[in-house]
Motif scaffolding. Structure first.
Motif, PDB file in Angstrom:
ATOM      1  N   LEU A   1      29.297-106.331  92.758  1.00 34.37           N
ATOM      2  CA  LEU A   1      29.062-105.786  91.423  1.00 34.37           C
ATOM      3  C   LEU A   1      29.946-106.435  90.372  1.00 34.37           C
ATOM      4  CD1 LEU A   1      28.706-101.977  92.205  1.00 34.37           C
ATOM      5  CD2 LEU A   1      26.894-103.638  91.751  1.00 34.37           C
ATOM      6  N   HIS A   2      31.187-106.785  90.714  1.00 36.61           N
ATOM      7  CA  HIS A   2      32.109-107.296  89.701  1.00 36.61           C
ATOM      8  C   HIS A   2      31.958-108.791  89.471  1.00 36.61           C
ATOM      9  CE1 HIS A   2      35.491-106.303  87.121  1.00 36.61           C
ATOM     10  NE2 HIS A   2      36.083-107.431  87.475  1.00 36.61           N
TER      11      HIS A   2
ATOM     12  N   ILE B   1      29.624-100.619  84.965  1.00 39.70           N
ATOM     13  CA  ILE B   1      29.664-101.167  86.325  1.00 39.70           C
ATOM     14  C   ILE B   1      30.871-102.076  86.495  1.00 39.70           C
ATOM     15  CG2 ILE B   1      28.516-102.790  87.886  1.00 39.70           C
ATOM     16  CD1 ILE B   1      25.858-101.593  86.988  1.00 39.70           C
TER      17      ILE B   1
ATOM     18  N   SER C   1      33.796-101.205  89.140  1.00 34.42           N
ATOM     19  CA  SER C   1      34.028-102.170  90.215  1.00 34.42           C
ATOM     20  C   SER C   1      35.392-102.833  90.072  1.00 34.42           C
ATOM     21  CB  SER C   1      32.925-103.229  90.232  1.00 34.42           C
ATOM     22  OG  SER C   1      32.854-103.929  88.996  1.00 34.42           O
TER      23      SER C   1
END
Length: 332
Positions: free
Chosen positions: A284-285, A116, A120
């Motif tokens: 997400l990041h 992820i 991202s």
């Protein structure tokens, strides 16, 4: 702002200032501690050594393609890790031992988070303009009602300011134009602002802002228009401080505008691409979700995830070095 003058202080913090030669503004100030953490964190994380970063296009392509390669390796590792996780006669679920066992389980538990963060991070680079969004230049032009003009009338206003009086402690004046009207904003030493409109001081111009908002996109259907005193899903305080209150305008197609309560200008705007960028990068990041935005909740969640991912990555690097050492031993 460039070229910049660089000044080094003799204080205990080792402060350094970068001053614009064109405006006289301090555009950057750092302490010795900040520079240390920057070199330890930001420079390796973004591949920011000066030799590489000064070549923007080369730096961008290197980061993009390294991320693609890392995404491939992580996906391959997850596939192997899942395939190898099965019940065995010995009662074990993993065929590995030692460092390899830590890597297997660490990768299974935190490998998805690694993936992820890679994906991202890839989109945070706006690869090949994928999520760049539009500039909103047309909306800004309609909102201003024309170009800022330093004509005789405006010059007379500037000349008479000392007679009319400015707020105490004023250190900066800015000229603005919204809805065809020109005015000044006076900044104080502590960052407070007041609008100087025809010699009168104002701290808010809510009516003008609401009226200006209607000119942003003529003919477009507005879903919501209201004053925002605290953050929402797109405009909020977390890593950076934002100005509140703001006037929020949301259209039926999802585009959003946040207007300054004092000047009526656009502080922040999002189209479809920029909204997607918000969730892929900031969500997400960086973990910018409302349920975990408060501290120390955000710190606890992020440090746990970072710790787990570090186990998977560090053990993988160690296994890689061991494999290279064995190859070299066989070759010799």
């Amino acid at each position: 702002y460039r070229p910049l003058y660089k000044f080094a202080g003799s204080d205990s913090s080792g402060t350094e200032w970068y001053v614009s030669s064109t405006t006289g503004e301090v555009v950057q100030a750092t302490t010795r501690g900040e520079r240390f953490w920057n070199w330890l964190g930001a420079v390796p994380h973004w591949l920011y050594p000066t030799l590489l970063r000064q070549h923007t296009q080369i730096w961008s392509q290197i980061v993009i393609w390294l991320t693609i390669f890392g995404t491939f390796l992580t996906s391959l590792g997850l596939y192997i890790g899942i395939k190898q996780y099965k019940s065995r006669r010995s009662g074990r679920y993993s065929p590995y031992r030692g460092t390899a066992l830590w890597h297997h389980y660490g990768g299974l538990v935190f490998g998805v988070m690694t993936l992820i963060w890679l994906v991202s991070g890839f989109f945070s680079m706006n690869p090949w303009g994928a999520l760049e969004g539009r500039s909103f230049a047309a909306e800004r032009a309609r909102l201003s009602g024309g170009e800022l003009r330093l004509d005789e009338t405006f010059a007379d206003t500037l000349a008479s300011l000392t007679d009319r009086g400015l707020p105490a402690g004023t250190v900066r004046l800015e000229a603005h134009r919204v809805g065809g009207q020109q005015f000044l904003v006076a900044w104080g030493r502590n960052g407070e602002r007041q609008r100087v409109d025809h010699g009168k001081l104002k701290t808010a111009v809510t009516d003008n802002v609401e009226q200006a908002a209607r000119s942003l996109r003529p003919g477009a259907s507005i879903r919501q228009a209201d004053w925002l005193a605290t953050g929402d899903a797109y405009y909020y305080d977390h890593h950076d401080l934002q100005r509140f209150p703001v006037y929020r305008v949301v259209y039926d197609d999802g585009e959003r505008f946040y207007l300054d309560p004092l000047t009526g200008e656009i502080l922040f705007a999002l189209d479809t691409d920029r909204r997607l960028y918000r969730w892929l990068h900031y969500g997400l990041h960086r973990g910018d979700f409302e349920f975990m935005r408060g501290r120390p909740v955000w710190d606890a969640v992020m440090l746990t995830l970072l710790g787990g991912v570090t186990i998977g990555v560090a053990t993988g690097v160690l296994l890689g070095f061991r494999r290279i050492a064995r190859w070299r031993a066989r070759a010799s």
